[in-house]
Design an enzyme around this catalytic site. Sequence first.
Site, PDB file in Angstrom:
ATOM      1  CE  LYS A 137     -27.832  26.551 -50.658  1.00 23.90           C
ATOM      2  NZ  LYS A 137     -27.882  26.794 -52.084  1.00 23.90           N
ATOM      3  CE1 TYR A 162     -22.195  28.391 -45.781  1.00 27.31           C
ATOM      4  CE2 TYR A 162     -21.913  30.717 -46.329  1.00 27.31           C
ATOM      5  CZ  TYR A 162     -21.855  29.383 -46.690  1.00 27.31           C
ATOM      6  OH  TYR A 162     -21.439  29.041 -47.963  1.00 27.31           O
ATOM      7  CG  PHE A 169     -19.922  20.655 -53.957  1.00 29.48           C
ATOM      8  CD1 PHE A 169     -19.656  21.949 -54.390  1.00 29.48           C
ATOM      9  CD2 PHE A 169     -19.605  19.602 -54.805  1.00 29.48           C
ATOM     10  CE1 PHE A 169     -19.087  22.184 -55.635  1.00 29.48           C
ATOM     11  CE2 PHE A 169     -19.041  19.824 -56.046  1.00 29.48           C
ATOM     12  CZ  PHE A 169     -18.782  21.112 -56.461  1.00 29.48           C
ATOM     13  N   GLY A 191     -26.737  18.367 -54.453  1.00 32.08           N
ATOM     14  CA  GLY A 191     -27.123  19.767 -54.276  1.00 32.08           C
ATOM     15  C   GLY A 191     -26.983  20.577 -55.554  1.00 32.08           C
ATOM     16  CB  SER A 195     -18.376  31.510 -49.264  1.00 31.01           C
ATOM     17  OG  SER A 195     -19.211  32.614 -49.428  1.00 31.01           O
ATOM     18  CG  PHE A 246     -17.250  36.394 -55.895  1.00 34.47           C
ATOM     19  CD1 PHE A 246     -16.082  35.626 -55.833  1.00 34.47           C
ATOM     20  CD2 PHE A 246     -17.224  37.648 -55.315  1.00 34.47           C
ATOM     21  CE1 PHE A 246     -14.915  36.113 -55.220  1.00 34.47           C
ATOM     22  CE2 PHE A 246     -16.066  38.155 -54.716  1.00 34.47           C
ATOM     23  CZ  PHE A 246     -14.919  37.380 -54.665  1.00 34.47           C
ATOM     24  CE  LYS A 269     -18.993  27.020 -46.913  1.00 31.83           C
ATOM     25  NZ  LYS A 269     -18.870  25.676 -47.469  1.00 31.83           N
TER      26      LYS A 269
HETATM   27  P1  NAD Z   1     -26.814  22.785 -51.512  1.00 33.96           P
HETATM   28  O1  NAD Z   1     -27.453  22.856 -50.174  1.00 33.96           O
HETATM   29  O2  NAD Z   1     -27.679  22.733 -52.721  1.00 33.96           O
HETATM   30  O3  NAD Z   1     -25.810  21.549 -51.562  1.00 33.96           O
HETATM   31  C1  NAD Z   1     -25.147  21.071 -50.416  1.00 33.96           C
HETATM   32  C2  NAD Z   1     -25.404  19.574 -50.354  1.00 33.96           C
HETATM   33  O4  NAD Z   1     -24.736  19.018 -49.215  1.00 33.96           O
HETATM   34  C3  NAD Z   1     -26.886  19.219 -50.210  1.00 33.96           C
HETATM   35  O5  NAD Z   1     -27.234  18.284 -51.197  1.00 33.96           O
HETATM   36  C4  NAD Z   1     -27.007  18.622 -48.814  1.00 33.96           C
HETATM   37  O6  NAD Z   1     -27.999  17.626 -48.745  1.00 33.96           O
HETATM   38  C5  NAD Z   1     -25.611  18.070 -48.612  1.00 33.96           C
HETATM   39  N1  NAD Z   1     -25.172  17.976 -47.203  1.00 33.96           N
HETATM   40  C6  NAD Z   1     -25.235  18.914 -46.250  1.00 33.96           C
HETATM   41  N2  NAD Z   1     -24.711  18.447 -45.102  1.00 33.96           N
HETATM   42  C7  NAD Z   1     -24.298  17.174 -45.349  1.00 33.96           C
HETATM   43  C8  NAD Z   1     -23.677  16.180 -44.570  1.00 33.96           C
HETATM   44  N3  NAD Z   1     -23.390  16.379 -43.277  1.00 33.96           N
HETATM   45  N4  NAD Z   1     -23.386  14.989 -45.138  1.00 33.96           N
HETATM   46  C9  NAD Z   1     -23.696  14.760 -46.446  1.00 33.96           C
HETATM   47  N5  NAD Z   1     -24.285  15.678 -47.235  1.00 33.96           N
HETATM   48  C10 NAD Z   1     -24.586  16.872 -46.687  1.00 33.96           C
HETATM   49  O7  NAD Z   1     -25.806  24.021 -51.606  1.00 33.96           O
HETATM   50  P2  NAD Z   1     -24.951  24.547 -52.850  1.00 33.96           P
HETATM   51  O8  NAD Z   1     -25.450  25.894 -53.188  1.00 33.96           O
HETATM   52  O9  NAD Z   1     -24.848  23.516 -53.883  1.00 33.96           O
HETATM   53  O10 NAD Z   1     -23.553  24.749 -52.126  1.00 33.96           O
HETATM   54  C11 NAD Z   1     -22.522  23.791 -52.191  1.00 33.96           C
HETATM   55  C12 NAD Z   1     -21.360  24.276 -51.354  1.00 33.96           C
HETATM   56  O11 NAD Z   1     -20.915  25.530 -51.850  1.00 33.96           O
HETATM   57  C13 NAD Z   1     -21.704  24.487 -49.881  1.00 33.96           C
HETATM   58  O12 NAD Z   1     -20.593  24.079 -49.097  1.00 33.96           O
HETATM   59  C14 NAD Z   1     -21.899  25.978 -49.797  1.00 33.96           C
HETATM   60  O13 NAD Z   1     -21.610  26.468 -48.498  1.00 33.96           O
HETATM   61  C15 NAD Z   1     -20.869  26.479 -50.798  1.00 33.96           C
HETATM   62  N6  NAD Z   1     -21.192  27.797 -51.331  1.00 33.96           N
HETATM   63  C16 NAD Z   1     -22.420  28.026 -51.891  1.00 33.96           C
HETATM   64  C17 NAD Z   1     -22.728  29.285 -52.371  1.00 33.96           C
HETATM   65  C18 NAD Z   1     -24.090  29.581 -52.938  1.00 33.96           C
HETATM   66  O14 NAD Z   1     -24.456  30.750 -52.990  1.00 33.96           O
HETATM   67  N7  NAD Z   1     -24.844  28.594 -53.385  1.00 33.96           N
HETATM   68  C19 NAD Z   1     -21.768  30.309 -52.322  1.00 33.96           C
HETATM   69  C20 NAD Z   1     -20.513  30.029 -51.763  1.00 33.96           C
HETATM   70  C21 NAD Z   1     -20.237  28.765 -51.275  1.00 33.96           C
HETATM   71  C1  WQD Z   2     -27.830  39.346 -53.374  1.00 30.85           C
HETATM   72  C2  WQD Z   2     -28.322  40.798 -53.310  1.00 30.85           C
HETATM   73  C3  WQD Z   2     -29.375  41.359 -51.235  1.00 30.85           C
HETATM   74  C4  WQD Z   2     -32.775  38.643 -51.727  1.00 30.85           C
HETATM   75  C5  WQD Z   2     -25.315  35.012 -50.028  1.00 30.85           C
HETATM   76  C6  WQD Z   2     -24.493  34.596 -48.850  1.00 30.85           C
HETATM   77  C7  WQD Z   2     -23.092  34.282 -49.278  1.00 30.85           C
HETATM   78  C8  WQD Z   2     -23.083  33.294 -50.433  1.00 30.85           C
HETATM   79  C9  WQD Z   2     -23.998  33.681 -51.527  1.00 30.85           C
HETATM   80  C10 WQD Z   2     -22.765  31.089 -49.598  1.00 30.85           C
HETATM   81  C11 WQD Z   2     -28.050  41.472 -51.976  1.00 30.85           C
HETATM   82  C12 WQD Z   2     -30.368  41.422 -52.369  1.00 30.85           C
HETATM   83  C13 WQD Z   2     -31.611  39.351 -51.923  1.00 30.85           C
HETATM   84  C14 WQD Z   2     -34.016  39.342 -51.744  1.00 30.85           C
HETATM   85  C15 WQD Z   2     -32.817  41.380 -52.162  1.00 30.85           C
HETATM   86  N1  WQD Z   2     -23.521  32.004 -50.023  1.00 30.85           N
HETATM   87  N2  WQD Z   2     -31.623  40.694 -52.136  1.00 30.85           N
HETATM   88  N3  WQD Z   2     -33.970  40.694 -51.968  1.00 30.85           N
HETATM   89  O1  WQD Z   2     -26.236  37.990 -49.730  1.00 30.85           O
HETATM   90  O2  WQD Z   2     -24.664  38.351 -51.695  1.00 30.85           O
HETATM   91  O3  WQD Z   2     -24.732  36.164 -50.592  1.00 30.85           O
HETATM   92  O4  WQD Z   2     -25.297  33.968 -51.004  1.00 30.85           O
HETATM   93  O5  WQD Z   2     -21.594  31.149 -49.372  1.00 30.85           O
HETATM   94  O6  WQD Z   2     -22.431  33.782 -48.163  1.00 30.85           O
HETATM   95  O7  WQD Z   2     -24.481  35.644 -47.900  1.00 30.85           O
HETATM   96  O8  WQD Z   2     -26.638  36.828 -51.978  1.00 30.85           O
HETATM   97  O9  WQD Z   2     -28.611  36.382 -53.363  1.00 30.85           O
HETATM   98  O10 WQD Z   2     -28.908  36.649 -50.865  1.00 30.85           O
HETATM   99  O11 WQD Z   2     -28.346  38.637 -52.253  1.00 30.85           O
HETATM  100  O12 WQD Z   2     -32.839  42.587 -52.355  1.00 30.85           O
HETATM  101  O13 WQD Z   2     -35.090  38.755 -51.554  1.00 30.85           O
HETATM  102  O14 WQD Z   2     -29.742  40.783 -53.469  1.00 30.85           O
HETATM  103  O15 WQD Z   2     -29.600  42.374 -50.307  1.00 30.85           O
HETATM  104  O16 WQD Z   2     -27.758  42.818 -52.255  1.00 30.85           O
HETATM  105  P1  WQD Z   2     -25.574  37.456 -50.931  1.00 30.85           P
HETATM  106  P2  WQD Z   2     -28.194  37.046 -52.106  1.00 30.85           P
END
Ligand code: NAD
Ligand code: WQD
Length: 363
Positions: free
Chosen positions: A110, A175, A106, A10, A150, A204, A179
Amino acid sequence: MKILVTGAAGYIGSHTVLELLEAGHDVVAVDNLCNSSRESLRRVEALTGRSVPFVEADIRDESAMRAVLTGAPGRAGPDAAGDVAESPESAGATVPAGDFEAVIHFAGLKAVGESTEQPLAYYENNVGGTIALLRAMDAAGVRRMIFSSSATVYGDPVAVPIPETAPVGSPSNPYGYSKLMIEQILRDLAAADPRWSVALLRYFNPVGAHPSGRIGEDPRGIPNNLVPFISQVAVGRREALSVFGDDYPTPDGTGVRDYIHVVDLARGHLAALGHTKPNCRIWNLGTGRGYSVYEAVAAFEKASGQKIPVRVAPRRPGDIATCYADPTRARDELGWQAEHDLDAMMRDAWNWQQQNPDGYGEQ
Ligand code: NAD
Ligand code: WQD
């Protein structure tokens, strides 16, 4: 160290695998590819010149996880048949036996909106999957975990910047609750058994891509998050950005977030690997600076030289006005802090999008 990385293909996983390899760690990658492409790790191999043994498996499959963690070739039990497949490419780099020192976890679903439509899938995959993984780790005697939490667990914060001691709020979606639940499970586990070492990393807003432009974020369908959406507008895949609300109590009325470069975030995991006491600890991974949607758009326009058409749309349900980290604890205890500024984040997001307008494609 030898480390198992779940969700390795991912967005954040692939960047972290790259940093781990460059720091000299050995990595085994697990992913079921439900939201990623095998191509990301091929590119990590090309960038680092190192092989990444890859196991296509689901973390909910406890016996498959046990097989990987103990180094059993492919399978652990009869019930796992057919669920673990080493990729052909990793045939020359078969999964090395046992001796893992840590798991960086990871794997998970999400998409916030999707989680409100399919709560069971989210709880089953994220919570159920983590429990299965933890049981397999326990059985294999691997008791160090770094978990992707998160900032969403803070809900609508009472004050910013948000320290780790801030109360966890009420996430507005399943979601976020998944977490929070996993955090609680890990806290309970660490309290019950001092052999466990758990790092809860609260990310963040991860954005950007590796500066090479070879790996980056490749969302399926319409992007939910701001920077991938802007990037797709810039390459002509979307017409205009909808700004979700311009009437928030923020300087320009749009939402304020703590965007963090994915390479900085990845390095935060390496820093957390070195920390073992106390045996369960939370760290925020953020920059400590908030930027509005309009500021993010302006930075992207500067980095790309492209005009991003925007239109104001209603607020998105569940969104909050302002969210940014107090990252002091990670700096003081892990010696980690974010180094890339918003311009670098947008430059690298654009570089990735330009080089890969269709992401990894059907590789
Ligand atoms: P992503 O979807 O790119 O990566 C997650 C990976 O997990 C994917 O490759 C998916 O195929 C794999 N996966 C999902 N379920 C699975 C399962 N049951 N078994 C094996 N593999 C599985 O997402 P990301 O942005 O890289 O996020 C990684 C982690 O960080 C996630 O847990 C997400 O919730 C957390 N996170 C992401 C963000 C963000 O904004 N990207 C913010 C906070 C937390
Ligand atoms: C950022 C800002 C939107 C899209 C999310 C998840 C959070 C975490 C990170 C996993 C906000 C604005 C967005 C668009 C917009 N993920 N926006 N137009 O909502 O802070 O966080 O991703 O843990 O759990 O909720 O991130 O990038 O979606 O938005 O105006 O098309 O951009 O309203 O103010 P967010 P985001």
